[in-house]
Design a protein around this motif. Structure first.
Motif, PDB file in Angstrom:
ATOM      1  N   THR A 186       1.763  -8.001  13.166  1.00 50.74           N
ATOM      2  CA  THR A 186       1.103  -7.048  12.279  1.00 50.74           C
ATOM      3  C   THR A 186       1.567  -5.635  12.613  1.00 50.74           C
ATOM      4  O   THR A 186       1.662  -5.263  13.783  1.00 50.74           O
ATOM      5  N   ALA A 187       1.860  -4.852  11.570  1.00 46.42           N
ATOM      6  CA  ALA A 187       2.247  -3.450  11.724  1.00 46.42           C
ATOM      7  C   ALA A 187       1.529  -2.638  10.658  1.00 46.42           C
ATOM      8  O   ALA A 187       1.273  -3.122   9.553  1.00 46.42           O
ATOM      9  N   TRP A 188       1.194  -1.377  11.003  1.00 49.31           N
ATOM     10  CA  TRP A 188       0.496  -0.541  10.030  1.00 49.31           C
ATOM     11  C   TRP A 188       0.758   0.931  10.292  1.00 49.31           C
ATOM     12  O   TRP A 188       1.147   1.342  11.374  1.00 49.31           O
ATOM     13  N   GLY A 189       0.575   1.699   9.220  1.00 55.81           N
ATOM     14  CA  GLY A 189       0.668   3.148   9.287  1.00 55.81           C
ATOM     15  C   GLY A 189      -0.506   3.753   8.551  1.00 55.81           C
ATOM     16  O   GLY A 189      -1.445   3.052   8.162  1.00 55.81           O
ATOM     17  N   ASN A 190      -0.472   5.044   8.321  1.00 58.02           N
ATOM     18  CA  ASN A 190      -1.601   5.717   7.672  1.00 58.02           C
ATOM     19  C   ASN A 190      -1.834   5.244   6.247  1.00 58.02           C
ATOM     20  O   ASN A 190      -2.964   5.263   5.755  1.00 58.02           O
ATOM     21  N   HIS A 191      -0.771   4.797   5.558  1.00 54.17           N
ATOM     22  CA  HIS A 191      -0.920   4.405   4.158  1.00 54.17           C
ATOM     23  C   HIS A 191      -0.293   3.054   3.843  1.00 54.17           C
ATOM     24  O   HIS A 191      -0.047   2.749   2.678  1.00 54.17           O
ATOM     25  N   TRP A 192      -0.050   2.232   4.860  1.00 49.58           N
ATOM     26  CA  TRP A 192       0.516   0.907   4.617  1.00 49.58           C
ATOM     27  C   TRP A 192       0.097  -0.050   5.723  1.00 49.58           C
ATOM     28  O   TRP A 192      -0.273   0.354   6.818  1.00 49.58           O
ATOM     29  N   TRP A 193       0.157  -1.359   5.391  1.00 57.71           N
ATOM     30  CA  TRP A 193      -0.220  -2.413   6.337  1.00 57.71           C
ATOM     31  C   TRP A 193       0.604  -3.647   5.991  1.00 57.71           C
ATOM     32  O   TRP A 193       0.772  -3.994   4.813  1.00 57.71           O
ATOM     33  N   LEU A 194       1.124  -4.330   7.010  1.00 60.84           N
ATOM     34  CA  LEU A 194       1.986  -5.489   6.779  1.00 60.84           C
ATOM     35  C   LEU A 194       1.748  -6.505   7.885  1.00 60.84           C
ATOM     36  O   LEU A 194       1.713  -6.161   9.067  1.00 60.84           O
ATOM     37  N   SER A 195       1.578  -7.782   7.485  1.00 59.74           N
ATOM     38  CA  SER A 195       1.388  -8.844   8.466  1.00 59.74           C
ATOM     39  C   SER A 195       1.995 -10.128   7.934  1.00 59.74           C
ATOM     40  O   SER A 195       1.930 -10.421   6.735  1.00 59.74           O
ATOM     41  N   GLY A 196       2.581 -10.914   8.819  1.00 61.86           N
ATOM     42  CA  GLY A 196       3.156 -12.191   8.438  1.00 61.86           C
ATOM     43  C   GLY A 196       3.272 -13.112   9.624  1.00 61.86           C
ATOM     44  O   GLY A 196       3.364 -12.662  10.778  1.00 61.86           O
TER      45      GLY A 196
END
Length: 452
Positions: A186-196
């Motif tokens: 999982t990775a994320w920033g102030n305006h995005w999020w991504l997980s797989g």
């Protein structure tokens, strides 16, 4: 278990053990710890901030009444084999139930590692929920392995403490994954999020059985975007996808069962339900959208599932047309007293209910949802699992942050095929013959939730 799944799990576990080596040797060091409450939860934390443990326990008690719109006299139901006596007459289970009884420990170790151990004792049974180990490369990237939720659906990933209704909507319960053994990044920033990640089977009693065959495997991913996230308003857009092969379950030609409760759990009957044999794989897609403006929060999802299946002819697999199922829900919440839920970019979801005034928070919400488990693309092998609409209204009062009193009304509009996989009949005839408009009913529910 599939060899790909084994290799990927070993690779993740091996890399996590390798990363742990620099901190080995610190086990014998003693650190003083502070004991304190944060957000009503008991925490233990060392002076150097390297270790932290938190309790996260929850109890949900529901009082439910089911009121059918037509007489159910003469209807029969499949007898419950766990009861000493069951005459087979159809009846709703009005009364009180312990919906959740959770005991959980969350831990942070050596600043970079995190873990969770979560059990549910509802219905006088022990069920493993979360049980995983994770590693944080930094504040925005992490990896974890164990038993946890697949990254599917904002409503599925949101903790039950922050749901606007008593239960998650039917399409989320049916199609949007759940907890499985797996590994994910999982990775994320102030305006995005991504997980797989890659996922195997749910922890189940079948794993103790001999000769059950290999687990199925799947690949699941979710992305969330928040182009606007300010104090007054937030916009969220997201999507997810999952590819999965069925578990063997002791048969050569694998099957899949889709099912959902009617957005209530005191009565344990699932009206919309289908068992589909000879499935090679299936794919699920979902779209999410949400808007928060001051005290108002509106959000919804659409989900679509496509199954690849076959039939046997002279011991040969002959392909059938793909089966397609879908569902959606739309929710609106208004915080009459108090502040609306805030967006959590690290999880791409709306979570805590903030309370800054005496009297707590008072919330009114409404939801419409739909799920369809009927498919007639292959006329030689139709699927009639049923379809249903659910319309609900909720009033939730949070007198203090850790207590919630909820009043819920739901109307279930079932079609004629929503018969609990053929378990509801009359005079030996299918429900679709004797009740062509379906078995519709009202649900009145009162919930008491305690989180500590």
């Amino acid at each position: 278990m599939n060899s790909k799944w084994i290799l990927m799990t070993m690779a993740v576990a091996g890399s996590m053990v390798w990363m742990a080596q620099p901190v080995w040797g610190q086990e014998l060091a003693k650190e003083r710890a502070d004991l304190y409450f944060q957000e009503g939860k008991l925490n233990f934390e060392t002076k150097n901030k390297a270790f932290r443990m938190k309790l996260d326990n929850r109890i949900y008690t529901d009082l439910s009444f089911y009121l059918p719109t037509v007489s159910v006299d003469g209807l029969t139901s499949k007898p419950n084999k766990d009861m000493e006596e069951d005459d087979g007459k159809f009846r709703f289970d009005n009364g009180v139930s312990i919906r959740r009884a959770r005991f959980a420990i969350k831990a942070e170790l050596y600043e970079k590692w995190f873990a969770e151990f979560d059990l549910d004792f509802a219905y006088n049974e022990v069920e493993i929920k979360d049980m995983f180990l994770g590693y944080k490369f930094n504040e925005h990237i992490s990896v974890q392995a164990g038993h946890f939720k697949e990254p599917m659906s904002m409503e599925r990933l949101t903790s039950s403490r922050y749901l606007t209704a008593n239960e998650r909507p039917m399409p989320v319960e049916m199609f949007a994954g759940g907890r499985r053994l797996g590994a994910a990044v999982t990775a994320w920033g102030n305006h995005w999020w991504l997980s797989g990640g890659v996922f195997g089977q749910q922890v189940d009693i079948l794993q103790k059985e001999k000769n059950r065959g290999s687990d199925g495997y799947g690949f699941t991913g979710r992305v969330g975007l928040s182009p606007v996230d300010k104090d007054e308003w937030t916009v969220h857009l997201g999507g997810y996808a999952s590819y999965r092969t069925p578990d063997a379950l002791g048969v050569e030609d694998r099957l899949v069962e889709f099912r959902t409760f009617p957005e209530s759990r005191t009565d344990r009957r699932r009206f919309v339900r289908a068992e589909i044999p000879n499935v090679s794989h299936y794919v699920t897609y979902g779209l999410e959208a949400a808007v928060r403006w001051n005290k108002l929060l509106a959000y919804g999802e659409y989900t679509f599932t496509n199954l690849s299946r076959y039939h046997l002819e002279n011991e040969q697999k002959i392909g059938l047309r793909n089966a397609e199922f879908n569902g959606w829900y739309a929710t609106a919440s208004y915080m009459i007293l108090g502040e609306q839920r805030r967006y959590m970019p690290e999880d791409a979801e709306f979570a805590p209910v903030y309370q800054r005034r005496k009297g707590g928070c008072l919330e009114a919400s409404a939801r419409a949802s739909y799920v369809n488990l009927n498919d007639f693309h292959e006329i030689s092998s139709p699927i009639t699992g049923g379809s249903a609409y659910a319309y609900s209204a909720n009033l939730n009062w949070f007198p203090v942050p850790n207590v919630m009193l909820g009043l819920n009304y739901t109307f279930m509009d079932n079609d004629k095929y929503a018969d609990d996989k053929g378990h509801i009949t009359k005079d030996g005839k299918a429900l679709s013959e004797v009740m062509p408009d379906g078995l519709d009913f009202h649900i009145l529910q009162l919930r008491l939730m305690l989180s500590f």
